[in-house]
Design a protein around this motif. Sequence first.
Motif, PDB file in Angstrom:
ATOM      1  N   ASN A 268      -7.454  -2.587   6.392  1.00  0.00           N
ATOM      2  CA  ASN A 268      -6.590  -1.561   6.972  1.00  0.00           C
ATOM      3  C   ASN A 268      -7.397  -0.796   8.021  1.00  0.00           C
ATOM      4  OD1 ASN A 268      -5.350   1.072   7.417  1.00  0.00           O
ATOM      5  ND2 ASN A 268      -3.979   0.539   5.734  1.00  0.00           N
ATOM      6  N   GLN A 269      -7.076  -1.054   9.290  1.00  0.00           N
ATOM      7  CA  GLN A 269      -7.868  -0.502  10.380  1.00  0.00           C
ATOM      8  C   GLN A 269      -7.765   1.022  10.463  1.00  0.00           C
ATOM      9  OE1 GLN A 269      -7.309  -2.675  14.081  1.00  0.00           O
ATOM     10  NE2 GLN A 269      -7.056  -4.580  12.933  1.00  0.00           N
ATOM     11  N   VAL A 270      -6.604   1.568  10.195  1.00  0.00           N
ATOM     12  CA  VAL A 270      -6.454   3.027  10.222  1.00  0.00           C
ATOM     13  C   VAL A 270      -7.341   3.657   9.149  1.00  0.00           C
ATOM     14  CG1 VAL A 270      -4.837   4.943   9.855  1.00  0.00           C
ATOM     15  CG2 VAL A 270      -4.133   2.943  11.204  1.00  0.00           C
ATOM     16  N   ALA A 271      -7.351   3.063   7.970  1.00  0.00           N
ATOM     17  CA  ALA A 271      -8.164   3.596   6.878  1.00  0.00           C
ATOM     18  C   ALA A 271      -9.657   3.445   7.177  1.00  0.00           C
ATOM     19  CB  ALA A 271      -7.806   2.899   5.562  1.00  0.00           C
ATOM     20  N   LEU A 272     -10.053   2.317   7.757  1.00  0.00           N
ATOM     21  CA  LEU A 272     -11.473   2.124   8.097  1.00  0.00           C
ATOM     22  C   LEU A 272     -11.935   3.151   9.127  1.00  0.00           C
ATOM     23  CD1 LEU A 272     -11.683  -1.771   8.298  1.00  0.00           C
ATOM     24  CD2 LEU A 272     -12.961  -0.294   6.714  1.00  0.00           C
ATOM     25  N   PHE A 273     -11.135   3.342  10.174  1.00  0.00           N
ATOM     26  CA  PHE A 273     -11.527   4.306  11.206  1.00  0.00           C
ATOM     27  C   PHE A 273     -11.528   5.725  10.638  1.00  0.00           C
ATOM     28  CE2 PHE A 273     -10.462   7.112  14.851  1.00  0.00           C
ATOM     29  CZ  PHE A 273     -11.677   7.009  15.496  1.00  0.00           C
ATOM     30  N   SER A 274     -10.515   6.049   9.852  1.00  0.00           N
ATOM     31  CA  SER A 274     -10.422   7.395   9.274  1.00  0.00           C
ATOM     32  C   SER A 274     -11.581   7.665   8.320  1.00  0.00           C
ATOM     33  CB  SER A 274      -9.090   7.569   8.545  1.00  0.00           C
ATOM     34  OG  SER A 274      -8.012   7.450   9.449  1.00  0.00           O
ATOM     35  N   ARG A 275     -11.928   6.695   7.481  1.00  0.00           N
ATOM     36  CA  ARG A 275     -13.037   6.900   6.551  1.00  0.00           C
ATOM     37  C   ARG A 275     -14.353   7.001   7.314  1.00  0.00           C
ATOM     38  NH1 ARG A 275     -14.312   2.808   1.661  1.00  0.00           N
ATOM     39  NH2 ARG A 275     -15.209   1.612   3.387  1.00  0.00           N
TER      40      ARG A 275
ATOM     41  N   LEU B 220      -8.469   1.392   0.814  1.00  0.00           N
ATOM     42  CA  LEU B 220      -9.232   0.200   1.204  1.00  0.00           C
ATOM     43  C   LEU B 220      -9.489  -0.744   0.032  1.00  0.00           C
ATOM     44  CD1 LEU B 220     -11.544   1.969   3.764  1.00  0.00           C
ATOM     45  CD2 LEU B 220      -9.912   0.133   4.272  1.00  0.00           C
ATOM     46  N   ALA B 221      -9.433  -0.242  -1.190  1.00  0.00           N
ATOM     47  CA  ALA B 221      -9.539  -1.123  -2.355  1.00  0.00           C
ATOM     48  C   ALA B 221      -8.335  -2.056  -2.410  1.00  0.00           C
ATOM     49  CB  ALA B 221      -9.641  -0.297  -3.639  1.00  0.00           C
ATOM     50  N   GLU B 222      -7.170  -1.545  -1.984  1.00  0.00           N
ATOM     51  CA  GLU B 222      -5.957  -2.353  -1.951  1.00  0.00           C
ATOM     52  C   GLU B 222      -5.840  -3.172  -0.670  1.00  0.00           C
ATOM     53  OE1 GLU B 222      -2.343  -0.198  -2.790  1.00  0.00           O
ATOM     54  OE2 GLU B 222      -3.395   1.138  -4.177  1.00  0.00           O
TER      55      GLU B 222
ATOM     56  N   MET C  53       0.823  -1.178   0.000  1.00  0.00           N
ATOM     57  CA  MET C  53       0.000   0.000   0.000  1.00  0.00           C
ATOM     58  C   MET C  53       0.870   1.245   0.000  1.00  0.00           C
ATOM     59  SD  MET C  53      -2.296   2.205   2.426  1.00  0.00           S
ATOM     60  CE  MET C  53      -0.936   2.242   3.464  1.00  0.00           C
ATOM     61  N   ASP C  54       0.415   2.256  -0.655  1.00  0.00           N
ATOM     62  CA  ASP C  54       1.130   3.523  -0.710  1.00  0.00           C
ATOM     63  C   ASP C  54       0.859   4.308   0.566  1.00  0.00           C
ATOM     64  OD1 ASP C  54       2.308   5.880  -1.351  1.00  0.00           O
ATOM     65  OD2 ASP C  54       1.047   6.315  -3.087  1.00  0.00           O
ATOM     66  N   SER C  55       1.863   4.405   1.434  1.00  0.00           N
ATOM     67  CA  SER C  55       1.677   5.113   2.699  1.00  0.00           C
ATOM     68  C   SER C  55       1.430   6.607   2.475  1.00  0.00           C
ATOM     69  CB  SER C  55       2.872   4.885   3.616  1.00  0.00           C
ATOM     70  OG  SER C  55       4.045   5.358   3.017  1.00  0.00           O
ATOM     71  N   GLU C  56       1.918   7.134   1.353  1.00  0.00           N
ATOM     72  CA  GLU C  56       1.656   8.541   1.018  1.00  0.00           C
ATOM     73  C   GLU C  56       0.165   8.781   0.800  1.00  0.00           C
ATOM     74  OE1 GLU C  56       3.595  11.388   0.798  1.00  0.00           O
ATOM     75  OE2 GLU C  56       5.052  10.133   1.841  1.00  0.00           O
ATOM     76  N   LEU C  57      -0.493   7.819   0.185  1.00  0.00           N
ATOM     77  CA  LEU C  57      -1.932   7.938  -0.063  1.00  0.00           C
ATOM     78  C   LEU C  57      -2.700   8.016   1.261  1.00  0.00           C
ATOM     79  CD1 LEU C  57      -3.983   7.990  -2.406  1.00  0.00           C
ATOM     80  CD2 LEU C  57      -4.100   5.509  -2.235  1.00  0.00           C
ATOM     81  N   LEU C  58      -2.322   7.164   2.200  1.00  0.00           N
ATOM     82  CA  LEU C  58      -2.966   7.176   3.508  1.00  0.00           C
ATOM     83  C   LEU C  58      -2.665   8.485   4.235  1.00  0.00           C
ATOM     84  CD1 LEU C  58      -4.693   5.740   5.611  1.00  0.00           C
ATOM     85  CD2 LEU C  58      -2.622   4.588   6.417  1.00  0.00           C
TER      86      LEU C  58
END
Length: 152
Positions: free
Chosen positions: A35-42, A29-31, A1-6
Motif C-alpha cells: 500500500n503506497q499511501v501507507a508506506l509513504f505516510s509511515r 501494511l500487515a494486511e 483493507m479497512d479504509s477507516e484505519l488508514l
Amino acid sequence: MDSELLLDAKTALIKGNYDESITLLDKVLAEEPENQVALFSRGTAKFRNGDFEGSIKDFDAYITLNPSNEKVVCSRGNAYFSLRENDKAMEDFNRSLEINPQYPTAYFSRSELFRSMNETDQADDDWAIGERLQRQISQAYFESQGIMYQNF
C-alpha cells in the motif's frame, strides 16, 4: 483493507501523533504490504519522529513499487540529509528533479544541502528557482479558482 484505519492513521500523522500513526500504519501494511499511501505516510511519520533510517526503509519500499514519484524520492533525500549522508541526499534531490523539474521542494531541499556544503552560489540559485516555481504554482491555483493573481 479497512479504509477507516488508514484514515485514522493519516489523521494522527496530521495531528503530530506520530507513534499512533506508525502503529496504525503497521496494521494497514500487515494486511497490504504494498500500500503506497501507507508506506509513504509511515515513512513521513518516522521521519518526523526522528527515525530517519526507518523512514528510508519505508521510502525504499515505496520507490521499489513506484520509482517515479518525485515527492517520495525527495523525502528520502531529506532523510539522508538528516543522517548527513550528503552524497545519497544529492542523488535523490537530483533524481527528484529529473522526474519533475517543476518540483519546488526538491530545489529548496537541494539548496539547503548546498548551503551546508558552503556552496552558497548554487544554494542561492536553487532557492530562487524554488521560489519562482512556487509562485507559478500559486498563481495557477488562484487563477483556476477564478482569482486574478498579481505580482507585487
